[in-house]
Enzyme design. Structure first.
Site, PDB file in Angstrom:
ATOM      1  N   ARG A 105      26.053  46.704  -1.182  1.00  0.00           N
ATOM      2  CA  ARG A 105      26.944  46.750  -2.339  1.00  0.00           C
ATOM      3  C   ARG A 105      28.401  46.816  -1.897  1.00  0.00           C
ATOM      4  O   ARG A 105      28.710  47.002  -0.714  1.00  0.00           O
ATOM      5  CB  ARG A 105      26.624  47.979  -3.210  1.00  0.00           C
ATOM      6  CG  ARG A 105      26.845  49.300  -2.503  1.00  0.00           C
ATOM      7  CD  ARG A 105      26.916  50.477  -3.457  1.00  0.00           C
ATOM      8  NE  ARG A 105      26.974  51.754  -2.750  1.00  0.00           N
ATOM      9  CZ  ARG A 105      28.057  52.270  -2.195  1.00  0.00           C
ATOM     10  NH1 ARG A 105      29.203  51.602  -2.232  1.00  0.00           N
ATOM     11  NH2 ARG A 105      28.020  53.444  -1.590  1.00  0.00           N
ATOM     12  N   GLY A 106      29.305  46.702  -2.849  1.00  0.00           N
ATOM     13  CA  GLY A 106      30.710  46.904  -2.557  1.00  0.00           C
ATOM     14  C   GLY A 106      31.041  48.389  -2.505  1.00  0.00           C
ATOM     15  O   GLY A 106      30.224  49.250  -2.819  1.00  0.00           O
ATOM     16  N   GLY A 107      32.264  48.701  -2.093  1.00  0.00           N
ATOM     17  CA  GLY A 107      32.723  50.077  -2.077  1.00  0.00           C
ATOM     18  C   GLY A 107      32.461  50.769  -0.753  1.00  0.00           C
ATOM     19  O   GLY A 107      31.954  50.187   0.208  1.00  0.00           O
TER      20      GLY A 107
ATOM     21  N   TYR B 254      27.459  59.669  -2.927  1.00  0.00           N
ATOM     22  CA  TYR B 254      26.276  60.526  -2.826  1.00  0.00           C
ATOM     23  C   TYR B 254      25.428  60.350  -4.077  1.00  0.00           C
ATOM     24  O   TYR B 254      25.957  60.261  -5.194  1.00  0.00           O
ATOM     25  CB  TYR B 254      26.697  61.995  -2.698  1.00  0.00           C
ATOM     26  CG  TYR B 254      25.544  62.971  -2.875  1.00  0.00           C
ATOM     27  CD1 TYR B 254      24.587  63.120  -1.878  1.00  0.00           C
ATOM     28  CD2 TYR B 254      25.405  63.720  -4.036  1.00  0.00           C
ATOM     29  CE1 TYR B 254      23.520  63.991  -2.031  1.00  0.00           C
ATOM     30  CE2 TYR B 254      24.349  64.601  -4.198  1.00  0.00           C
ATOM     31  CZ  TYR B 254      23.404  64.732  -3.200  1.00  0.00           C
ATOM     32  OH  TYR B 254      22.350  65.582  -3.362  1.00  0.00           O
TER      33      TYR B 254
ATOM     34  N   CYS C 128      33.973  57.655  -2.227  1.00  0.00           N
ATOM     35  CA  CYS C 128      34.476  56.297  -2.455  1.00  0.00           C
ATOM     36  C   CYS C 128      35.615  55.938  -1.501  1.00  0.00           C
ATOM     37  O   CYS C 128      36.414  55.034  -1.781  1.00  0.00           O
ATOM     38  CB  CYS C 128      34.905  56.111  -3.905  1.00  0.00           C
ATOM     39  SG  CYS C 128      33.582  56.482  -5.080  1.00  0.00           S
TER      40      CYS C 128
END
Length: 224
Positions: A70-72, A76, A181
């Site tokens: 995924r992106g980012g 958690y 993030c």
């Protein structure tokens, strides 16, 4: 009208198992396949985005770390956090990625508003935030933005998977082991800490209605 299937997955399925299932569905789907929203919780796990930097994991302790597609950066997942994995055909919906992300954020903001919590976006930082003044018994400035929901998406051949996480009623301490993030010192909260103690299934029901409103006028519900 575009069909949308809402799936409520019971228990605490492992992240890697559900991740593989999302990829399998995305790879096998056709132009006629319905879009799907999978609602669930995970056991404790840190997940890194495709370009995620390990330096943002400060102290994983005994919590497993999974590198994903995924992106980012890093986030958690754990019990008491509502996950909504969104398997959406963006081409069929006529959506660009930025529009799609905005719809996910809109659904979260509307869900929190339903439970009398005001939430906002933060420019340049996908996700949803509340003001520090909303968090009870915490040392945040009144106008400080504190994260309550995270986004991480993957688009393959115009179709999305992964999705969003909304902190409902959870142990927030594992967020101290990361830069959430990718932002050092970013505060993280949940609905309980903002004074709203709501059963997770009730929050899931409202979120599913908001996602339905964003992505389809027809829906089916399935419980597993």
């Amino acid at each position: 009208m575009i069909p949308l299937s809402i799936r409520h997955i019971a228990g605490l399925p492992e992240f890697s198992t559900v991740w593989q299932a999302m990829q399998d569905y995305t790879n096998a789907r056709t132009a006629q396949s319905p879009d799907e929203i999978w609602l669930l919780e995970h056991p404790p796990v840190y997940t890194l985005g495709q370009a995620g930097k390990r330096e943002h994991i400060l102290n994983a302790a005994s919590i497993p770390v999974v590198q994903t597609d995924r992106g980012g950066q890093v986030t958690y997942h754990g019990p008491g956090q509502l996950i909504a994995y969104c398997l959406i055909d963006l081409r069929r919906q006529g959506l660009y990625v930025r529009q799609y992300v905005a719809k996910l954020e809109d659904a979260i903001i509307a869900t929190l508003a339903h439970f009398d919590l005001t939430a906002v976006r933060k420019p340049g930082a996908p996700g949803v935030y509340v003001l520090g003044q909303s968090v009870k018994n915490a040392l945040y400035a009144a106008d400080e933005l504190v994260k309550i929901a995270a986004l991480g998406v993957k688009i393959r051949n115009g179709r999305s998977y992964h999705g969003l996480s909304l902190n409902v009623n959870m142990d927030l301490r594992p967020f101290d082991g990361i830069n959430p993030c990718g932002y050092a010192g970013l505060g993280t909260t949940d609905m309980r800490s903002c004074g709203q103690i709501i059963p997770l299934d009730q929050v899931a029901h409202v979120l599913s209605l908001q996602l339905k409103q964003q992505f389809s006028a027809t829906t089916e519900n399935a419980y597993e």
